[in-house]
Design an enzyme around this catalytic site. Sequence first.
Site, PDB file in Angstrom:
ATOM      1  N   GLY A  72     -66.516 -66.999 -36.393  1.00 42.33           N
ATOM      2  CA  GLY A  72     -67.875 -67.217 -36.854  1.00 42.33           C
ATOM      3  C   GLY A  72     -67.979 -68.251 -37.969  1.00 42.33           C
ATOM      4  O   GLY A  72     -68.888 -69.084 -37.983  1.00 42.33           O
ATOM      5  N   ASN A 151     -76.102 -59.331 -41.637  1.00 43.29           N
ATOM      6  CA  ASN A 151     -74.893 -58.516 -41.594  1.00 43.29           C
ATOM      7  C   ASN A 151     -74.884 -57.356 -42.582  1.00 43.29           C
ATOM      8  O   ASN A 151     -74.164 -56.396 -42.391  1.00 43.29           O
ATOM      9  CB  ASN A 151     -73.636 -59.382 -41.803  1.00 43.29           C
ATOM     10  CG  ASN A 151     -73.772 -60.307 -42.972  1.00 43.29           C
ATOM     11  OD1 ASN A 151     -74.693 -61.124 -43.034  1.00 43.29           O
ATOM     12  ND2 ASN A 151     -72.882 -60.193 -43.929  1.00 43.29           N
ATOM     13  N   GLN A 179     -73.474 -61.103 -35.659  1.00 40.94           N
ATOM     14  CA  GLN A 179     -73.658 -59.640 -35.627  1.00 40.94           C
ATOM     15  C   GLN A 179     -74.393 -59.178 -34.375  1.00 40.94           C
ATOM     16  O   GLN A 179     -74.386 -57.983 -34.065  1.00 40.94           O
ATOM     17  CB  GLN A 179     -74.447 -59.177 -36.872  1.00 40.94           C
ATOM     18  CG  GLN A 179     -73.695 -59.330 -38.172  1.00 40.94           C
ATOM     19  CD  GLN A 179     -72.525 -58.361 -38.318  1.00 40.94           C
ATOM     20  OE1 GLN A 179     -72.445 -57.327 -37.654  1.00 40.94           O
ATOM     21  NE2 GLN A 179     -71.584 -58.695 -39.188  1.00 40.94           N
ATOM     22  N   SER A 199     -68.529 -64.469 -32.839  1.00 43.89           N
ATOM     23  CA  SER A 199     -67.150 -64.199 -33.278  1.00 43.89           C
ATOM     24  C   SER A 199     -66.612 -62.978 -32.538  1.00 43.89           C
ATOM     25  O   SER A 199     -67.238 -61.919 -32.546  1.00 43.89           O
ATOM     26  CB  SER A 199     -67.167 -63.947 -34.783  1.00 43.89           C
ATOM     27  OG  SER A 199     -65.882 -63.597 -35.220  1.00 43.89           O
ATOM     28  N   HIS A 201     -64.156 -60.816 -33.045  1.00 40.58           N
ATOM     29  CA  HIS A 201     -63.753 -59.554 -33.673  1.00 40.58           C
ATOM     30  C   HIS A 201     -64.923 -58.663 -34.041  1.00 40.58           C
ATOM     31  O   HIS A 201     -64.745 -57.516 -34.444  1.00 40.58           O
ATOM     32  CB  HIS A 201     -62.832 -59.800 -34.880  1.00 40.58           C
ATOM     33  CG  HIS A 201     -63.501 -60.289 -36.117  1.00 40.58           C
ATOM     34  ND1 HIS A 201     -63.823 -59.454 -37.161  1.00 40.58           N
ATOM     35  CD2 HIS A 201     -63.913 -61.530 -36.501  1.00 40.58           C
ATOM     36  CE1 HIS A 201     -64.390 -60.157 -38.137  1.00 40.58           C
ATOM     37  NE2 HIS A 201     -64.456 -61.413 -37.760  1.00 40.58           N
ATOM     38  N   THR A 237     -54.756 -77.143 -30.107  1.00 39.25           N
ATOM     39  CA  THR A 237     -54.279 -76.427 -28.915  1.00 39.25           C
ATOM     40  C   THR A 237     -55.043 -75.110 -28.763  1.00 39.25           C
ATOM     41  O   THR A 237     -55.198 -74.360 -29.726  1.00 39.25           O
ATOM     42  CB  THR A 237     -52.767 -76.154 -29.052  1.00 39.25           C
ATOM     43  OG1 THR A 237     -52.119 -77.408 -29.226  1.00 39.25           O
ATOM     44  CG2 THR A 237     -52.208 -75.445 -27.838  1.00 39.25           C
ATOM     45  N   CYS A 324     -68.633 -53.816 -58.981  1.00 40.79           N
ATOM     46  CA  CYS A 324     -68.553 -53.854 -60.449  1.00 40.79           C
ATOM     47  C   CYS A 324     -67.360 -54.679 -60.891  1.00 40.79           C
ATOM     48  O   CYS A 324     -66.296 -54.603 -60.294  1.00 40.79           O
ATOM     49  CB  CYS A 324     -68.345 -52.454 -61.010  1.00 40.79           C
ATOM     50  SG  CYS A 324     -69.711 -51.378 -60.647  1.00 40.79           S
TER      51      CYS A 324
HETATM   52  N1  PLP Z   1     -71.717 -64.718 -39.880  1.00 40.49           N
HETATM   53  C1  PLP Z   1     -72.004 -63.421 -40.002  1.00 40.49           C
HETATM   54  C2  PLP Z   1     -73.414 -62.959 -39.903  1.00 40.49           C
HETATM   55  C3  PLP Z   1     -70.975 -62.493 -40.224  1.00 40.49           C
HETATM   56  O1  PLP Z   1     -71.268 -61.200 -40.358  1.00 40.49           O
HETATM   57  C4  PLP Z   1     -69.646 -62.980 -40.323  1.00 40.49           C
HETATM   58  C5  PLP Z   1     -68.531 -62.037 -40.624  1.00 40.49           C
HETATM   59  O2  PLP Z   1     -68.688 -61.115 -41.383  1.00 40.49           O
HETATM   60  C6  PLP Z   1     -69.397 -64.356 -40.160  1.00 40.49           C
HETATM   61  C7  PLP Z   1     -70.460 -65.189 -39.942  1.00 40.49           C
HETATM   62  C8  PLP Z   1     -68.009 -64.903 -40.221  1.00 40.49           C
HETATM   63  O3  PLP Z   1     -67.316 -64.606 -39.028  1.00 40.49           O
HETATM   64  P1  PLP Z   1     -65.700 -64.675 -38.965  1.00 40.49           P
HETATM   65  O4  PLP Z   1     -65.209 -63.452 -39.656  1.00 40.49           O
HETATM   66  O5  PLP Z   1     -65.405 -64.647 -37.502  1.00 40.49           O
HETATM   67  O6  PLP Z   1     -65.293 -65.932 -39.596  1.00 40.49           O
END
Ligand code: PLP
Length: 374
Positions: A72, A151, A179, A199, A201, A237, A324
Amino acid sequence: MKRFVYADNAATTKMDIEAFEAMKPYLLQKYGNVSQLYSFAREPQKAIQEARETIASCIGALPEEIYFTSGGTESDNWAIKGSAFQHSGHRATITTAFEHHAILRACEAIERLGYPVAYMWPDKCGTVSPNILEQYITDETLLVSVMYANNEIGSIQPIKELCAVAHAYGALFHTDAVQAVGHIDVDVNDIGVDMLSASAHKFNGAKGVGFLFIRKGTPMSAYVDGGAQEHGLRAGTENVAGIVSMAVALKRNVDVLHQNQQHVLSLEKKLINGLNAAKIPFTKNGGKNTLPGIINLSFPKADGEAILHRLDLMGIAISTGSACNSQNTEISHVLKAIRLEESLAKGTIRISLGKENSEDDVDAILTGLKKILA
Ligand code: PLP
């Protein structure tokens, strides 16, 4: 063994087992370099093409509109910088104050090079309306970038309507859908966007792989210079195993999207009802239209970071909206952008549930919260 409850699925997700299995052959047996001419490269070449087709079909795109990236963050950086660098005239980019740092820092980087950027503020529910965009946009705007869903608080943006405003002024439209993809219906033709980041993951794929959808004909600069991979726009690659498993993970999520949503929504409802039944005062941030499973809660007079640590000791992983340090409490830019009162912002946590979570997990979270907040 102590029970472990993972409730931070917006941060990352557990890999889908079939997506994991799909990776293995491309690491151990079919490891040829896609760019080579010999027959040993053919299977990985075919696998990448099939993954491109599968991913495209999941979001309504054409295969040649999918560009593989490292995730992402890279997709977001490419969208912002790649469109700005197409224009020496320094036309403006408009984004929002509550984007992920991948967008915000990329915007700051182009600002340092002289490209103007304007930051729209969402309303208190965490939504940027087309009316707000109308106040910022001009015929000189180059790009509007608004995240599909936030997010931290989960608020879903009116992307189709925002995109229509951008196009009416001749601007391009990008959405960070990291997200959203794999969790809610996303169709690039329905919403009309020119670019979209995702993304793996975040939808049960591997870490370190993602994609940027770039609509055919969109003017874009290469982001990573080098070889001719990804139509000469993103060198390096190919991460064949990651790409193949991303396609499997996305397809498997999209095939049962509504089932997963219902499951997660029922867990969310159980959690909220449980808090109400226990008479624990709280506010849920993000308005009414939020991503299923992202539950951002503010507890008055509480300390979000302390809640996180105490839940952690009970084997429960969540995240917080404030952290904090020795001098003060740093409130997240998202909570600042929705102008959440400081006392509430300090007591904010994000519980993000996914398809792997169960009712027992919610019971454990409720038991923990009751102990901490009683
Ligand atoms: N954009 C949003 C809204 C996300 O929540 C995140 C990851 O937390 C990212 C971008 C970044 O993605 P990546 O962890 O694949 O670099």
